[in-house]
Design a protein around this motif. Structure first.
Motif, short mmCIF file in Angstrom:
data_model
loop_
_atom_site.label_atom_id
_atom_site.label_comp_id
_atom_site.label_asym_id
_atom_site.label_seq_id
_atom_site.Cartn_x
_atom_site.Cartn_y
_atom_site.Cartn_z
N SER A 186 0.87 -1.15 -0.26
CA SER A 186 -0.04 0.11 0.01
C SER A 186 0.82 1.21 0.18
CB SER A 186 -0.84 -0.08 1.30
OG SER A 186 -0.26 -0.01 2.16
N PHE A 223 1.23 3.63 -3.11
CA PHE A 223 0.01 4.31 -3.35
C PHE A 223 -0.75 5.17 -2.08
CE2 PHE A 223 0.07 0.13 -5.50
CZ PHE A 223 0.39 0.38 -6.73
N ASN A 224 -0.66 4.77 -1.19
CA ASN A 224 -1.47 5.47 -0.15
C ASN A 224 -0.82 5.15 1.31
OD1 ASN A 224 -3.49 6.49 1.53
ND2 ASN A 224 -5.03 5.11 1.04
N GLU A 250 0.82 -1.85 -11.21
CA GLU A 250 0.20 -0.71 -11.85
C GLU A 250 -0.45 -1.34 -13.55
OE1 GLU A 250 2.34 3.00 -11.23
OE2 GLU A 250 3.01 1.99 -9.67
N ASP A 301 -7.10 -1.14 -5.91
CA ASP A 301 -6.67 0.34 -6.07
C ASP A 301 -6.77 0.87 -4.47
OD1 ASP A 301 -5.76 2.85 -6.35
OD2 ASP A 301 -7.16 3.27 -8.13
N ARG A 327 -5.42 3.43 -3.55
CA ARG A 327 -5.57 4.82 -3.15
C ARG A 327 -6.87 5.32 -2.84
NH1 ARG A 327 -2.66 5.49 -9.17
NH2 ARG A 327 -3.94 3.89 -9.42
#
Ligand SMILES: CCCCCCCCCCCCCCCCCCCCCCCCCCCC(=O)SCCNC(=O)CCNC(=O)[C@H](O)C(C)(C)COP(=O)(O)OP(=O)(O)OC[C@H]1O[C@@H](n2cnc3c(N)ncnc32)[C@H](O)[C@@H]1OP(=O)(O)O
Ligand SMILES: NC(=O)C1=CN([C@@H]2O[C@H](COP(=O)(O)OP(=O)(O)OC[C@H]3O[C@@H](n4cnc5c(N)ncnc54)[C@H](OP(=O)(O)O)[C@@H]3O)[C@@H](O)[C@H]2O)C=CC1
Length: 418
Positions: free
Chosen positions: A210, A213-214, A310, A327, A329
């Motif tokens: 993770s 992305f976040n 991705e 995803d 995000r």
């Protein structure tokens, strides 16, 4: 066996030992030799479209930046497998630290060996490797917060919420690379599809992480765990949930002595005095042992490249992106962690929300006991100090006379007003 060989289309290889303290022999048997055997079996499956091996993002945790490649191991997996057949247990135990080198435990080391086996013995198989980071409760499916074992953070969430864990050696600003289990499942299914349909020329590795992305940090996570445990407490807590991260050996040892061992010893004394079997020191011992094997992962940050993940996301149709969503995000960490704590309460501790008012009442009682205990402790210490030190006696006389003067002053001024 015949049915498996003739009918299987896709193999998802998840089985493993995930215990950090497993003996090297057992970890090699489960995470390396079994992988070799399964690959052999897979090579005899005429209908096989894809073989998806689940590894871990920490298989190369001795590195700080990890790419989607297989890194060579210092000793060939085949040599390790062979040596396990003739070395006795005592020797295996003795050479384990030398073999695993800068890997923190036999689990991560044997997962790295497992990847190497996949790389070397894939033959004509159509293979991919998925590397999840720290798998946590579900984000969305089948519902938020579902969890079914104490691995990773779940056990420590229980220990924090029940008030056993008060301090953890960790870096609050280190990245907590948690990944919800439904995200791992969705990505793994998507990898199965891509590998079977597109048949990439080489073995692709997908980081199911993770932080790229976040990112979330341990400090934020710990804070939200405590906030949730305050709002919706666990039942029959030992102490009020409060914990903090310690950053060096001295504060950790101090916290262990004062916040972990002392209350456990006092509670066991109370159990003995009331004719019951003491159990808290044993439990504390187990908790601190667990903490000591997990804290390696709370003190460091890693970077994982995610090009293949991705790429896979962009290959899915909009409908598949929705159905097999990986995803992260879109993930709101605060909401996720709150649901995780509630999931732990519901699915692991089997506690009902109807018990929350009683749990809150219990926390209030614990707070009062805490205040009472601290006041008694302070008075005893002060009494002892006064008995031994002239200076303490002088301070005490000064405070008493000051209080007396204040009371006299207020009495006089109130009688004047009247
Ligand atoms: C800015 C400032 C802000 C400050 C804010 C305030 C801060 C507040 C701080 C609050 C702190 C809150 C806590 C935060 C949580 C942090 C969690 C960090 C966890 C990090 C985990 C990282 C893991 C990453 C690993 C990589 C991912 C993987 O690939 S692998 C999967 C993970 N594997 C595991 O988790 C296995 C771990 N377990 C083991 O290795 C072993 O079980 C053991 C070594 C722990 C114990 O082994 P042992 O042989 O002694 O006994 P065993 O029979 O296995 O178990 C005994 C009992 O212990 C229970 N158990 C097992 N695991 C755990 C666990 N993880 N937690 C708790 N308890 C555990 C087990 O169920 C047994 O119980 P019984 O059955 O009742 O006997
Ligand atoms: N949990 C995590 O944080 C992470 C896990 N992973 C990986 O995900 C995979 C699943 O892990 P997780 O679900 O957490 O672990 P679990 O221990 O919950 O699951 C392990 C699985 O392996 C099976 N298994 C163990 N030994 C054997 C054996 N001798 N023969 C057949 N099956 C066996 C178990 O079967 P049974 O239930 O019958 O015992 C169980 O289904 C592992 O490969 C692990 O390395 C990767 C990253 C993080």
């Amino acid at each position: 066996m015949q049915e498996l060989l003739s009918c299987t289309n896709v193999v998802f290889h998840c089985a493993a030992t995930v215990r950090f303290n497993d003996s090297l022999r057992h970890a090699v048997q489960l995470n390396v030799t079994a992988t070799q055997k399964l690959l052999l079996m897979a090579s005899q499956m005429p209908k096989l479209e894809a073989f998806i091996h689940i590894s871990t993002a920490f298989s190369n945790c001795n590195l700080q930046h990890i790419d989607e490649v297989i890194y060579p191991c210092p000793v060939e997996p085949k040599k390790i497998i062979d040596s396990m057949e003739w070395l006795d247990d005592a020797i295996v135990e003795e050479i384990t630290p030398k073999l695993i080198r800068d890997w923190p435990n036999t689990y991560t080391y044997t997962k790295a060996l497992g990847e190497m086996v996949v790389h070397q013995e894939s033959g004509n198989l159509n293979i991919a490797i998925v590397r999840p980071s720290i798998v946590g409760a579900t984000w969305q499916e089948p519902f938020p917060g579902w969890v079914d074992n104490v691995n990773g953070p779940s056990g420590l969430i229980i220990a924090t919420g029940k008030g056993f864990l008060r301090a953890l050696r960790g870096a609050p600003m280190a990245v907590a690379d948690l990944i919800p289990v439904d995200t791992v499942v969705n990505l793994t299914l998507a990898v199965g599809w891509y590998t079977a349909v597109h048949r990439p020329k080489s073995t692709l590795i997908y980081h199911c992480t993770s932080s790229n992305f976040n990112p979330c940090h341990w400090g934020k996570m710990g804070f939200q765990i405590l906030a949730t445990c305050e709002k919706i407490p666990f039942e029959r807590a030992f102490r009020r949930p409060y914990a903090d991260f310690t950053t060096n050996t001295i504060t950790t040892q101090y916290q262990n002595a004062v916040s972990h061992w002392a209350p456990a010893i006092i509670y066991d004394l109370y159990l003995r005095l009331t004719g019951r079997k003491p159990r808290m020191t044993k439990l504390m011992n187990r908790l601190l042992r667990t903490v000591s094997v997990l804290e390696y992962f709370v003190n460091r940050s890693w970077e994982w490249s995610t090009n293949n993940t991705e790429m896979l996301m962009s290959e899915l149709s909009p409908e598949d992106q929705r159905v097999f969503n990986f995803d992260v995000r879109q993930l709101n960490w605060l909401e996720y962690i709150e649901n995780y704590v509630l999931g732990v309460k519901k699915y692991l501790l089997k506690e009902d929300m109807a018990g929350v008012p009683e749990a809150k009442q219990h926390l209030r009682r614990l707070r009062n006991i805490h205040y009472l205990f601290n006041t008694a402790l302070f008075l005893i210490a002060w009494r002892l100090l006064i008995a031994r030190s002239q200076m303490a006696r002088n301070v005490w006389l000064f405070i008493v006379s000051l209080c007396y003067k204040c009371i006299s002053y207020f009495r006089a001024s109130s009688s004047l007003k009247a």
